[in-house]
Design a protein around this motif. Structure first.
Motif, mmCIF file in Angstrom:
data_model
loop_
_atom_site.group_PDB
_atom_site.id
_atom_site.type_symbol
_atom_site.label_atom_id
_atom_site.label_comp_id
_atom_site.label_asym_id
_atom_site.label_seq_id
_atom_site.Cartn_x
_atom_site.Cartn_y
_atom_site.Cartn_z
ATOM 1 N N THR A 87 0.675 -1.093 -0.046
ATOM 2 C CA THR A 87 0.097 0.054 0.136
ATOM 3 C C THR A 87 0.862 1.250 -0.023
ATOM 4 O O THR A 87 0.635 2.290 0.777
ATOM 5 C CB THR A 87 -0.945 -0.016 1.208
ATOM 6 O OG1 THR A 87 -0.342 -0.083 2.464
ATOM 7 C CG2 THR A 87 -1.951 -1.208 1.174
ATOM 8 N N GLY A 104 -1.157 2.495 -4.737
ATOM 9 C CA GLY A 104 -1.724 1.517 -5.094
ATOM 10 C C GLY A 104 -1.541 0.391 -4.015
ATOM 11 O O GLY A 104 -1.254 0.673 -2.892
ATOM 12 N N GLU A 105 -2.288 -0.607 -4.415
ATOM 13 C CA GLU A 105 -2.228 -1.915 -3.248
ATOM 14 C C GLU A 105 -0.889 -2.257 -2.915
ATOM 15 O O GLU A 105 -0.496 -2.701 -1.882
ATOM 16 C CB GLU A 105 -3.430 -2.950 -3.533
ATOM 17 C CG GLU A 105 -4.704 -2.274 -3.532
ATOM 18 C CD GLU A 105 -5.826 -3.372 -4.133
ATOM 19 O OE1 GLU A 105 -5.490 -4.434 -4.408
ATOM 20 O OE2 GLU A 105 -6.806 -2.722 -4.313
ATOM 21 N N ARG A 119 0.075 -1.492 -8.435
ATOM 22 C CA ARG A 119 -0.779 -2.403 -9.079
ATOM 23 C C ARG A 119 -1.977 -2.487 -7.890
ATOM 24 O O ARG A 119 -1.794 -2.388 -6.816
ATOM 25 C CB ARG A 119 -0.264 -3.936 -9.051
ATOM 26 C CG ARG A 119 0.546 -4.157 -10.236
ATOM 27 C CD ARG A 119 0.929 -5.637 -10.569
ATOM 28 N NE ARG A 119 1.634 -5.653 -11.850
ATOM 29 C CZ ARG A 119 2.773 -5.383 -12.298
ATOM 30 N NH1 ARG A 119 3.763 -5.059 -10.980
ATOM 31 N NH2 ARG A 119 3.280 -5.582 -13.343
ATOM 32 N N GLY A 120 -3.194 -2.688 -8.635
ATOM 33 C CA GLY A 120 -4.053 -2.826 -7.482
ATOM 34 C C GLY A 120 -4.787 -1.397 -7.353
ATOM 35 O O GLY A 120 -4.318 -0.862 -6.281
ATOM 36 N N ASP A 121 -5.967 -0.917 -7.693
ATOM 37 C CA ASP A 121 -6.330 0.183 -7.605
ATOM 38 C C ASP A 121 -5.510 1.415 -7.444
ATOM 39 O O ASP A 121 -5.479 2.306 -6.547
ATOM 40 C CB ASP A 121 -7.124 0.286 -6.221
ATOM 41 C CG ASP A 121 -8.190 1.612 -6.265
ATOM 42 O OD1 ASP A 121 -8.551 2.028 -7.179
ATOM 43 O OD2 ASP A 121 -8.544 1.959 -5.007
ATOM 44 N N GLN A 123 -3.618 4.715 -8.485
ATOM 45 C CA GLN A 123 -4.128 6.164 -8.904
ATOM 46 C C GLN A 123 -3.063 7.120 -8.930
ATOM 47 O O GLN A 123 -1.934 6.796 -8.397
ATOM 48 C CB GLN A 123 -4.854 6.508 -7.770
ATOM 49 C CG GLN A 123 -5.586 7.780 -7.505
ATOM 50 C CD GLN A 123 -6.476 8.322 -6.569
ATOM 51 O OE1 GLN A 123 -6.183 8.643 -5.590
ATOM 52 N NE2 GLN A 123 -7.732 7.632 -6.553
ATOM 53 N N ASN A 134 -7.477 6.669 -12.333
ATOM 54 C CA ASN A 134 -7.433 5.435 -11.459
ATOM 55 C C ASN A 134 -7.562 4.206 -12.737
ATOM 56 O O ASN A 134 -8.078 4.175 -14.076
ATOM 57 C CB ASN A 134 -8.872 5.225 -11.072
ATOM 58 C CG ASN A 134 -9.347 6.126 -10.021
ATOM 59 O OD1 ASN A 134 -9.612 7.266 -9.910
ATOM 60 N ND2 ASN A 134 -8.739 5.426 -8.708
ATOM 61 N N THR A 135 -6.570 3.269 -12.375
ATOM 62 C CA THR A 135 -6.466 1.960 -13.454
ATOM 63 C C THR A 135 -5.849 1.008 -12.321
ATOM 64 O O THR A 135 -5.648 0.864 -11.454
ATOM 65 C CB THR A 135 -5.381 2.514 -14.493
ATOM 66 O OG1 THR A 135 -5.136 1.317 -15.383
ATOM 67 C CG2 THR A 135 -3.835 2.754 -13.586
ATOM 68 N N GLU A 136 -5.976 -0.361 -13.025
ATOM 69 C CA GLU A 136 -5.449 -1.565 -12.065
ATOM 70 C C GLU A 136 -3.982 -1.406 -12.087
ATOM 71 O O GLU A 136 -3.389 -1.646 -11.170
ATOM 72 C CB GLU A 136 -5.919 -2.507 -12.999
ATOM 73 C CG GLU A 136 -5.884 -3.832 -12.020
ATOM 74 C CD GLU A 136 -6.536 -3.672 -10.780
ATOM 75 O OE1 GLU A 136 -6.118 -4.518 -9.903
ATOM 76 O OE2 GLU A 136 -7.591 -3.042 -10.585
ATOM 77 N N THR A 137 -3.048 -1.068 -13.082
ATOM 78 C CA THR A 137 -1.825 -1.159 -13.234
ATOM 79 C C THR A 137 -1.212 0.270 -13.699
ATOM 80 O O THR A 137 -1.451 0.778 -14.964
ATOM 81 C CB THR A 137 -1.075 -2.226 -13.974
ATOM 82 O OG1 THR A 137 -1.936 -3.466 -13.488
ATOM 83 C CG2 THR A 137 0.286 -2.386 -14.139
ATOM 84 N N SER A 149 -0.536 3.586 -18.080
ATOM 85 C CA SER A 149 -1.401 2.369 -17.546
ATOM 86 C C SER A 149 -1.215 1.065 -18.565
ATOM 87 O O SER A 149 -1.064 1.211 -19.756
ATOM 88 C CB SER A 149 -2.814 2.826 -17.417
ATOM 89 O OG SER A 149 -3.331 3.015 -18.807
#
Length: 195
Positions: A87, A104-105, A119-121, A123, A134-137, A149
């Motif tokens: 995090t 990110g996470e 990675r993971g949410d 920003q 906002n994206t995943e990676t 992204s």
């Protein structure tokens, strides 16, 4: 005939006590081996260091801070020279002194400290411009000040929202783009607010 047992000597009692203590310690050691400890064990190898409650600031050749990272846990593995963070909360300082926020996470700093991958949410936020992605990676290359992204991205600026399959931003050039399957919502401008 009655047999009379002699009382064991102190040496015998001490030997029995040491054997019992050794058995208890062996059981505890076996039990703890199956529990995940503070040192992660994965395919990247054993870490050479890990920090808890870490704050890390990276500086350029002129001694200016260009990246700050805060994380509850930071782990570096020498096998691949990768630093992993849980995090992470990151501040990126561009050439004009503006601050960009990223999170990110999970996060990794590649070999030599570049690139930064969230990675993971994930920003990325530019408070001065009022937009947030906002994206995943999300990947950020410090050498070129390029963020991009590798998954669908949602860009928000005030009430406007735009989605695309790929996002690119060059922080030092004030340039960004969304590409592939771009769609958005652009509400009418509110004259009183000026936005």
């Amino acid at each position: 005939m009655a047999w009379r047992l002699r009382k064991p000597s102190v040496k015998v009692w001490l030997a029995l006590l040491l054997l019992a203590l050794g058995g208890v310690l062996a059981i505890i050691e076996q039990r703890d081996a199956s529990l995940p400890g503070p040192v992660p064990h994965d395919e990247a190898g054993e870490p050479d260091f890990y920090l808890e409650g870490a704050r890390m600031t990276r500086f350029d050749a002129q001694g200016r801070a260009y990246q700050r990272l805060e994380t509850p846990r930071l782990v570096h593995t020498p096998e691949d020279d990768v630093t992993r963070a849980e995090t992470p909360r990151i501040r990126i300082f561009d050439e004009e002194g503006r601050i960009w926020f990223a999170r990110g996470e999970t996060g990794t700093l590649g070999a030599g400290g570049n690139p930064l991958t969230l990675r993971g949410d994930a920003q990325l936020e530019a408070p001065a411009e009022g937009w947030r992605l906002n994206t995943e990676t999300l990947i950020y290359d410090n050498a070129s000040s390029h963020a991009w992204s590798e998954s669908e991205a949602l860009l928000r600026q005030y009430e406007q929202r735009v989605r695309g399959d790929r996002f690119d931003a060059w922080l030092n050039e004030d340039r960004m783009r969304l590409t592939d399957n771009v769609r958005g919502i652009h509400p009418p401008i509110d004259e009183e607010r000026g936005s």
